[in-house]
Scaffold this active site. Structure first.
Site, PDB file in Angstrom:
ATOM      1  N   HIS A  60       0.861  -1.190   0.000  1.00  8.86           N
ATOM      2  CA  HIS A  60       0.000   0.000   0.000  1.00  8.86           C
ATOM      3  C   HIS A  60       0.893   1.234   0.000  1.00  8.86           C
ATOM      4  O   HIS A  60       1.257   1.765   1.049  1.00  8.86           O
ATOM      5  CB  HIS A  60      -0.903   0.001   1.239  1.00  8.86           C
ATOM      6  CG  HIS A  60      -1.927   1.098   1.236  1.00  8.86           C
ATOM      7  ND1 HIS A  60      -3.283   0.854   1.163  1.00  8.86           N
ATOM      8  CD2 HIS A  60      -1.808   2.443   1.289  1.00  8.86           C
ATOM      9  CE1 HIS A  60      -3.944   2.004   1.191  1.00  8.86           C
ATOM     10  NE2 HIS A  60      -3.057   2.982   1.258  1.00  8.86           N
ATOM     11  N   HIS A  62       1.670   5.085  -1.970  1.00 10.49           N
ATOM     12  CA  HIS A  62       1.260   6.166  -2.881  1.00 10.49           C
ATOM     13  C   HIS A  62       2.496   6.608  -3.664  1.00 10.49           C
ATOM     14  O   HIS A  62       3.101   7.645  -3.376  1.00 10.49           O
ATOM     15  CB  HIS A  62       0.645   7.313  -2.090  1.00 10.49           C
ATOM     16  CG  HIS A  62      -0.647   6.956  -1.443  1.00 10.49           C
ATOM     17  ND1 HIS A  62      -1.865   7.104  -2.074  1.00 10.49           N
ATOM     18  CD2 HIS A  62      -0.908   6.405  -0.231  1.00 10.49           C
ATOM     19  CE1 HIS A  62      -2.832   6.690  -1.277  1.00 10.49           C
ATOM     20  NE2 HIS A  62      -2.276   6.245  -0.145  1.00 10.49           N
ATOM     21  N   LYS A 154      -8.427  -0.358  -6.464  1.00 12.26           N
ATOM     22  CA  LYS A 154      -8.543   0.345  -5.187  1.00 12.26           C
ATOM     23  C   LYS A 154      -9.965   0.882  -5.028  1.00 12.26           C
ATOM     24  O   LYS A 154     -10.599   1.313  -5.990  1.00 12.26           O
ATOM     25  CB  LYS A 154      -7.533   1.497  -5.153  1.00 12.26           C
ATOM     26  CG  LYS A 154      -7.682   2.485  -4.008  1.00 12.26           C
ATOM     27  CD  LYS A 154      -7.142   1.937  -2.710  1.00 12.26           C
ATOM     28  CE  LYS A 154      -7.244   2.989  -1.606  1.00 12.26           C
ATOM     29  NZ  LYS A 154      -6.276   4.083  -1.767  1.00 12.26           N
ATOM     30  N   HIS A 193      -9.552   0.690   1.071  1.00 13.78           N
ATOM     31  CA  HIS A 193      -9.293   1.629   2.163  1.00 13.78           C
ATOM     32  C   HIS A 193     -10.497   1.582   3.088  1.00 13.78           C
ATOM     33  O   HIS A 193     -11.633   1.824   2.663  1.00 13.78           O
ATOM     34  CB  HIS A 193      -9.107   3.050   1.611  1.00 13.78           C
ATOM     35  CG  HIS A 193      -9.269   4.119   2.647  1.00 13.78           C
ATOM     36  ND1 HIS A 193      -8.198   4.760   3.219  1.00 13.78           N
ATOM     37  CD2 HIS A 193     -10.381   4.663   3.220  1.00 13.78           C
ATOM     38  CE1 HIS A 193      -8.639   5.645   4.104  1.00 13.78           C
ATOM     39  NE2 HIS A 193      -9.964   5.601   4.115  1.00 13.78           N
ATOM     40  N   HIS A 222      -6.021  -0.727   6.484  1.00 12.64           N
ATOM     41  CA  HIS A 222      -6.251   0.186   7.615  1.00 12.64           C
ATOM     42  C   HIS A 222      -7.238  -0.449   8.607  1.00 12.64           C
ATOM     43  O   HIS A 222      -8.075   0.240   9.186  1.00 12.64           O
ATOM     44  CB  HIS A 222      -6.805   1.537   7.148  1.00 12.64           C
ATOM     45  CG  HIS A 222      -6.066   2.167   6.022  1.00 12.64           C
ATOM     46  ND1 HIS A 222      -4.689   2.153   5.906  1.00 12.64           N
ATOM     47  CD2 HIS A 222      -6.515   2.863   4.937  1.00 12.64           C
ATOM     48  CE1 HIS A 222      -4.323   2.802   4.804  1.00 12.64           C
ATOM     49  NE2 HIS A 222      -5.404   3.226   4.199  1.00 12.64           N
ATOM     50  N   ASP A 272       1.402   2.690   3.830  1.00 17.00           N
ATOM     51  CA  ASP A 272       0.685   3.886   3.364  1.00 17.00           C
ATOM     52  C   ASP A 272       1.677   5.008   3.045  1.00 17.00           C
ATOM     53  O   ASP A 272       1.355   6.194   3.168  1.00 17.00           O
ATOM     54  CB  ASP A 272      -0.334   4.354   4.394  1.00 17.00           C
ATOM     55  CG  ASP A 272      -1.453   5.190   3.794  1.00 17.00           C
ATOM     56  OD1 ASP A 272      -1.493   5.351   2.562  1.00 17.00           O
ATOM     57  OD2 ASP A 272      -2.294   5.703   4.562  1.00 17.00           O
TER      58      ASP A 272
END
Length: 377
Positions: A60, A62, A154, A193, A222, A272
């Site tokens: 996960h 970005h 996602k 998410h 999460h 994350d």
């Protein structure tokens, strides 16, 4: 072509003791207590007093940067190769977040291709927080089937920033993910998410119970936000992904509790990294902002070992073997076995990151970064 890591205390992640590791190109050729092999120009790495573990996997990330909840000025910068190396990570999965306006699936795929060229095994997910999902080809299933790097989609659920999908819409998207995975030979990950909303994972569990889509496709992350639901989901046979965040000691406590309640092989951890970590009050008003850091991934694992007393093999599985099996790339990834990719992380006697090999390439040696990105970052 050949490299020999000599005298490391090896975790596959199972502990097998002091061994040499012979690397040929991008693969582990042999692991044995003593390897008597020489080749002109072969690099020999003295790993005495160090532990060799599989390169970490972060599912996960970005990679193009996240953020945006506090206007355009809050857009997080994209991930740099140096940050990946310093974090001991050799395999990542990139994705989008709340911002699919100034970021796009096209940007994401391009960044994934670039990181692959730089030596980091990189996959990505189509889609973002919202539904219908933004895509590159116009369809989720076609993105998965035709784009090499794309292994799933996602989506955001149980969050005030999500599209609040119905159970029928969730089932429809999961079906598209499954179809694309069957055609493309991919794992078909519907990476969700999961916010702090009242629904938790109730809709997900209902869809699993009422439909014919296998539970393996549903991947909530999460999940500390809905801990009890996550444990129930894992007991149903689903994979649950925790987030390393910033407070690694608190994350370690949560992971230790989860390990007592849920099957070990269903639990994973991701960072994350380069995503925003907004702080909301009870009215969902933004009152603070943090940024995800990849180094918290291993930081949380180290805390799990040193502070919570979890054995090293168990702790490592959360970021190696379990992730690889969930992505259906084990034992090529997530393991130190003969025939596995030569993704090797060396830890010093304080369990700090010391050296890193990604697909046989020396990325860091004795805490000095050897590989640089195109722009030297």
């Amino acid at each position: 072509m050949f490299k020999l890591i000599r005298g490391a205390d090896v975790y596959t992640p199972e502990h097998i003791g002091i061994n040499d590791i012979l690397i040929a190109g991008d693969k582990i050729l042999k692991i044995a207590p003593h390897i008597d092999f020489t080749y002109e120009g072969m690099e020999i790495i003295d790993a005495a007093g160090k532990k060799a573990v599989p390169g970490l996997m972060d599912q996960h990330v970005h990679i193009t940067g996240g953020g945006g909840e506090s206007s355009m000025k809050s857009r997080v910068t994209e991930l740099c190769l140096g940050d990946i190396i310093r974090s001991g990570v050799t395999t990542i999965v990139g994705l989008l977040g709340t911002d699919s306006f100034t970021r796009s699936v096209e940007n994401l795929v391009a960044k994934a291709k670039g990181l692959n060229e730089e030596g980091i095994t990189t996959y990505c997910l189509t889609g973002a927080y919202e539904y219908p999902s933004p895509t590159l080809t116009g369809r989720v299933d076609k993105d998965i089937a035709y784009i090499n790097e794309v292994i799933g989609c996602k989506l955001a659920i149980s969050d005030h920033r999500s599209s609040h999908v119905t159970r029928q819409e969730l089932l429809r998207l999961a079906t598209q993910v499954r179809l694309g995975s069957l055609i493309g030979g991919k794992p078909g990950v519907l990476h969700m998410h999961t916010g702090k909303g009242k629904g938790g994972l109730q809709d997900v569990m209902a869809v699993v119970e009422e439909s014919n889509v296998p539970i393996k496709h549903f991947r909530p992350t999460h999940v500390a936000n809905c801990f009890d639901d996550a444990i129930a989901f894992a007991k149903m046979g689903g994979n649950i992904d925790f987030t390393s965040g910033v407070e690694t000691s608190e994350v370690a406590k949560t992971l230790a509790k989860a390990l007592e309640l849920a099957p070990l092989d269903k639990i994973t951890l991701s960072s994350d990294s380069n995503g925003s970590m907004p702080i909301w009050n009870e009215k969902n008003e933004l009152i603070g902002m943090g940024v995800g850091k990849m180094d918290t991934l291993y930081g949380s694992i180290k805390a799990l070992i040193t502070e919570q007393g979890v054995d090293m093999t168990t702790a490592l599985k959360l970021v190696t073997e379990n992730v690889a099996k969930g992505l259906e790339i084990y034992p090529r990834k997530g393991a130190l076995l003969e025939g596995s990719d030569a993704d090797v992380l060396l830890l010093d006697n304080k369990l700090d990151i010391d050296s890193l090999f990604a697909q046989g390439k020396v990325m860091m040696l004795d805490k000095e970064i050897k590989a640089k990105s195109y722009f030297g970052l």
